[in-house]
Design an enzyme around this catalytic site. Structure first.
Site, short mmCIF file in Angstrom:
data_model
loop_
_atom_site.label_atom_id
_atom_site.label_comp_id
_atom_site.label_asym_id
_atom_site.label_seq_id
_atom_site.Cartn_x
_atom_site.Cartn_y
_atom_site.Cartn_z
N CYS A 32 -4.29 7.89 10.09
CA CYS A 32 -4.36 7.38 11.37
C CYS A 32 -3.88 8.44 12.29
CB CYS A 32 -3.49 6.01 11.62
SG CYS A 32 -4.41 4.58 10.73
N ILE A 91 8.77 6.17 17.15
CA ILE A 91 8.41 7.09 15.74
C ILE A 91 7.28 7.96 16.50
CG2 ILE A 91 7.92 6.91 13.35
CD1 ILE A 91 10.62 5.40 13.77
N LYS A 120 0.94 -1.23 -0.05
CA LYS A 120 0.18 0.06 -0.05
C LYS A 120 0.77 1.27 -0.06
CE LYS A 120 -1.59 1.39 3.93
NZ LYS A 120 -1.38 2.87 4.36
N ASN A 121 1.79 1.39 0.98
CA ASN A 121 2.47 2.34 0.98
C ASN A 121 3.64 2.81 -0.06
OD1 ASN A 121 1.35 2.86 3.45
ND2 ASN A 121 2.77 2.31 4.66
N ILE A 128 4.23 17.89 8.84
CA ILE A 128 4.86 17.74 7.54
C ILE A 128 6.01 18.80 7.46
CG2 ILE A 128 2.72 16.81 6.48
CD1 ILE A 128 2.34 19.43 5.52
N ASP A 129 6.55 19.29 8.30
CA ASP A 129 7.35 20.31 8.17
C ASP A 129 8.78 19.86 7.34
OD1 ASP A 129 7.91 18.52 10.61
OD2 ASP A 129 9.70 19.75 10.98
N GLN A 130 9.17 18.55 7.45
CA GLN A 130 10.22 18.04 6.77
C GLN A 130 9.96 18.09 5.20
OE1 GLN A 130 13.40 17.78 8.24
NE2 GLN A 130 11.96 18.54 9.74
N ASP A 140 4.80 0.01 12.06
CA ASP A 140 3.60 -0.56 11.76
C ASP A 140 3.36 -1.83 12.13
OD1 ASP A 140 3.20 1.82 10.61
OD2 ASP A 140 3.04 1.25 8.37
N ARG A 173 -3.58 9.97 4.78
CA ARG A 173 -2.06 10.55 4.91
C ARG A 173 -1.43 10.98 3.56
NH1 ARG A 173 0.45 13.51 8.45
NH2 ARG A 173 2.66 13.17 8.12
N ARG A 196 2.17 13.94 13.77
CA ARG A 196 2.36 13.69 12.28
C ARG A 196 2.55 15.19 11.62
NH1 ARG A 196 -0.66 8.38 10.07
NH2 ARG A 196 1.27 8.09 9.11
N ARG A 205 -8.56 0.07 5.16
CA ARG A 205 -7.60 1.17 4.67
C ARG A 205 -6.38 0.23 4.01
NH1 ARG A 205 -6.45 6.41 7.93
NH2 ARG A 205 -5.07 6.41 6.22
C1 UD1 Z 1 4.70 6.33 6.53
C2 UD1 Z 1 3.50 5.30 6.55
C3 UD1 Z 1 3.29 4.45 7.86
C4 UD1 Z 1 4.49 4.26 8.77
C5 UD1 Z 1 5.44 5.47 8.73
C6 UD1 Z 1 6.72 5.13 9.52
C7 UD1 Z 1 2.85 5.63 4.46
C8 UD1 Z 1 1.35 6.59 3.68
N1 UD1 Z 1 2.70 5.57 5.71
O1 UD1 Z 1 4.19 7.42 7.11
O2 UD1 Z 1 2.51 3.62 7.45
O3 UD1 Z 1 4.10 4.24 10.01
O4 UD1 Z 1 6.06 5.69 7.24
O5 UD1 Z 1 7.30 3.96 8.73
O6 UD1 Z 1 3.68 5.66 3.63
N2 UD1 Z 1 7.82 13.52 10.99
C9 UD1 Z 1 8.16 14.98 11.10
N3 UD1 Z 1 7.79 16.00 10.21
C10 UD1 Z 1 7.71 15.47 8.90
C11 UD1 Z 1 7.64 14.39 8.66
C12 UD1 Z 1 7.65 13.30 9.55
O7 UD1 Z 1 8.40 15.38 12.32
O8 UD1 Z 1 7.82 16.48 7.92
C13 UD1 Z 1 7.84 12.58 11.89
C14 UD1 Z 1 6.62 11.87 12.10
O9 UD1 Z 1 5.85 12.82 13.12
C15 UD1 Z 1 7.32 10.64 12.68
C16 UD1 Z 1 8.44 10.27 12.04
O10 UD1 Z 1 9.03 11.76 11.55
O11 UD1 Z 1 7.40 10.77 14.19
C17 UD1 Z 1 8.35 9.22 10.86
O12 UD1 Z 1 7.17 9.78 10.13
P1 UD1 Z 1 7.23 9.55 8.62
O13 UD1 Z 1 8.17 8.36 8.02
O14 UD1 Z 1 7.33 10.48 7.53
O15 UD1 Z 1 5.93 8.79 8.28
P2 UD1 Z 1 5.05 8.84 7.19
O16 UD1 Z 1 5.71 8.81 5.79
O17 UD1 Z 1 3.63 9.96 7.45
#
Ligand code: UD1
Length: 429
Positions: A116, A326, A21-22, A123-125, A304, A92, A121, A396
């Site tokens: 979820c 995480i 899925k991802n 998205i600053d990065q 996950d 997401r 979560r 999902r």
């Molecule tokens: C993806 C997966 C999710 C999985 C996660 C970690 C998808 C759709 N979802 O989520 O199932 O649990 O990877 O393997 O692929 N973070 C920030 N700022 C950012 C981005 C991330 O602080 O801009 C933090 C998040 O809060 C978290 C960590 O970084 O603590 C990892 O997040 P990330 O790897 O980005 O997860 P997703 O891509 O959202």
């Protein structure tokens, strides 16, 4: 809709794992960047994918469903870069359309993502990455807006390993004018899969699967035919199903290398794990050993799979400690397992699980996708009947979860009301 199940049957047999899925979510976004036909195969038929396909369709991409697992997309007639609907707001990965549309049209407007409820979560990065390659971003009226006169490419150091940010920057940078370097990149198999797919469309991405990804922007991306990798987490869930129910399950159509963190924990817990070319057999044991685990980015133990591990430790000998590094809010399933007689104490990002002799059936509610799957596994291992409500979360990310489990001998049904639940109870005896 709910799942109702009668626990006690060891899961046994073979189960074919669907596409990841991802990875698929990133790949669907990548596909809209071409103006030619892009054929995507091994697409999982799950709710998140269908929401993404609807969103893509709504902006003018031609979406042709060849069959349940194969789709042809054509992005030559995209009429808007504004992506918003109530469903995309709840998921997401809609945010991948920012990277894709920004790369292709230098402008994108996408609803702020939901997904979820497992933590804040941010998205600053992602935004930092877009800025580094020359885009201006803002959040206005619930929409993320990204805009660039020129996408120049640039150097991005991610503050934390983020799958989403890595893929999103990779998408946009593929069509930038210059070169981009992503440092501290995520190494997850789905990052590699999206990079491979983009490269098959003519992108120039090197280093995916390592900490440093180098992207040389190209002028256009062309059509391709691509088959998505198998889902590591779906496979891991069934492997843990074998462990929890003392069963004997072979997960088929997988890449064993992607499963190493999961396989090695199952072995530590006493299971027999046998690897073949594209399948793994897991044989449970009468009583699991407990173990400690910390979730980490790939190749560490995946967050996950943390709830499935939590459920397994409930039935293991002794005490196991789970450290969730995480997501801060990923222990919501614990209060549900407690209703089954589990002994778990949560303290911040640590759960201490003391194994019990048996779990007993209860009425549970899925708090999120993976936790929902873990509760089903617990229900299949418990004595008596268990119901798991709010299964739209599970749908999902798991294709025909109940059907695949029935194929392994589980007594489980999807029911929509108490009359159907009662019928199941009478039938199961
Ligand atoms: C993806 C997966 C999710 C999985 C996660 C970690 C998808 C759709 N979802 O989520 O199932 O649990 O990877 O393997 O692929 N973070 C920030 N700022 C950012 C981005 C991330 O602080 O801009 C933090 C998040 O809060 C978290 C960590 O970084 O603590 C990892 O997040 P990330 O790897 O980005 O997860 P997703 O891509 O959202």
């Amino acid at each position: 809709m709910k799942y109702i199940m009668k626990g006690g049957n060891p899961l046994a047999g073979e189960v074919v794992i669907s596409g990841a899925k991802n990875a698929a979510l990133g790949i669907l976004a990548a596909a809209v960047m071409a103006d030619d036909d892009v054929v995507i195969d091994n697409l999982p038929d799950v709710r998140d994918i269908n929401v993404m396909l609807d969103a893509i369709d709504s902006i003018g991409v031609l979406v042709k469903r060849v069959n349940r697992h194969k789709v042809i997309l054509n992005g030559s007639n995209i009429r808007t870069v504004h992506v918003d609907n109530e469903f995309i707001r709840r998921m997401r990965a809609g945010y991948y359309l920012i990277g894709a549309l920004l790369g292709k049209y230098r402008h994108a407007e996408v609803a702020v993502p939901g997904g979820c409820n497992i933590g804040s979560r941010p998205i600053d990065q992602h935004l930092k990455g877009f800025a580094a390659i020359g885009a201006h971003t803002s959040v206005e009226y619930g929409m993320i807006i990204a805009d660039a006169k020129r996408l120049t490419g640039g150097h991005v150091y991610l503050d934390m390993v983020s799958v989403g940010a890595t893929i999103n920057v990779m998408l946009a940078a593929s069509l930038a004018e210059g070169r981009t370097i992503i440092e501290n990149a995520a190494k997850e198999p789905h990052v590699v899969d999206v990079a491979n797919m983009l490269n098959s469309m003519g992108a120039d991405i090197k280093g995916a699967g390592t900490d440093v990804i180098r992207i040389r922007g190209v002028q256009r991306l062309h059509g391709t035919e691509y088959s998505i990798i198998p889902d590591q987490i779906e496979a891991g869930t069934f492997m843990f199903g074998a462990a929890l129910t003392r069963g004997d399950v072979t997960v088929k159509n997988i890449i064993p290398k992607h499963m190493e963190a999961i396989s090695s924990k199952l072995m530590e817990m006493g299971c027999e794990v046998v690897e073949f070319d594209d399948s793994i057999r897991v044989v449970g044991r009468p009583r699991l050993h407990s173990c400690n685990v910390k979730t980490l980015p790939y190749p560490g133990f995946p967050t996950d799979m943390q709830p499935q591990m939590g459920a397994a430790l409930c039935l293991a000998d002794g005490t196991g400690i789970i450290t969730e590094s995480i997501y801060e809010d990923r222990f919501k399933y614990v209060s549900e397992l407690t209703k089954m007689g589990a002994q778990i104490k949560v303290e911040g990002d640590v759960a201490v699980v003391t194994g019990v002799e048996r779990l007993t059936g209860a009425e549970l509610v899925a708090p999120d996708l993976r936790a929902g799957a873990a509760l089903v596994l617990a229900g299949l291992a418990a004595d008596g009947f268990t119901t798991v409500d709010e299964i739209q979360y599970i749908q999902r990310g798991y294709e025909e979860f109940d059907k695949k489990l029935r194929g392994l001998g589980a007594e489980i049904e999807m029911v929509s009301d108490s009359r159907e639940a009662q019928k199941f109870r009478l039938k199961a005896g």
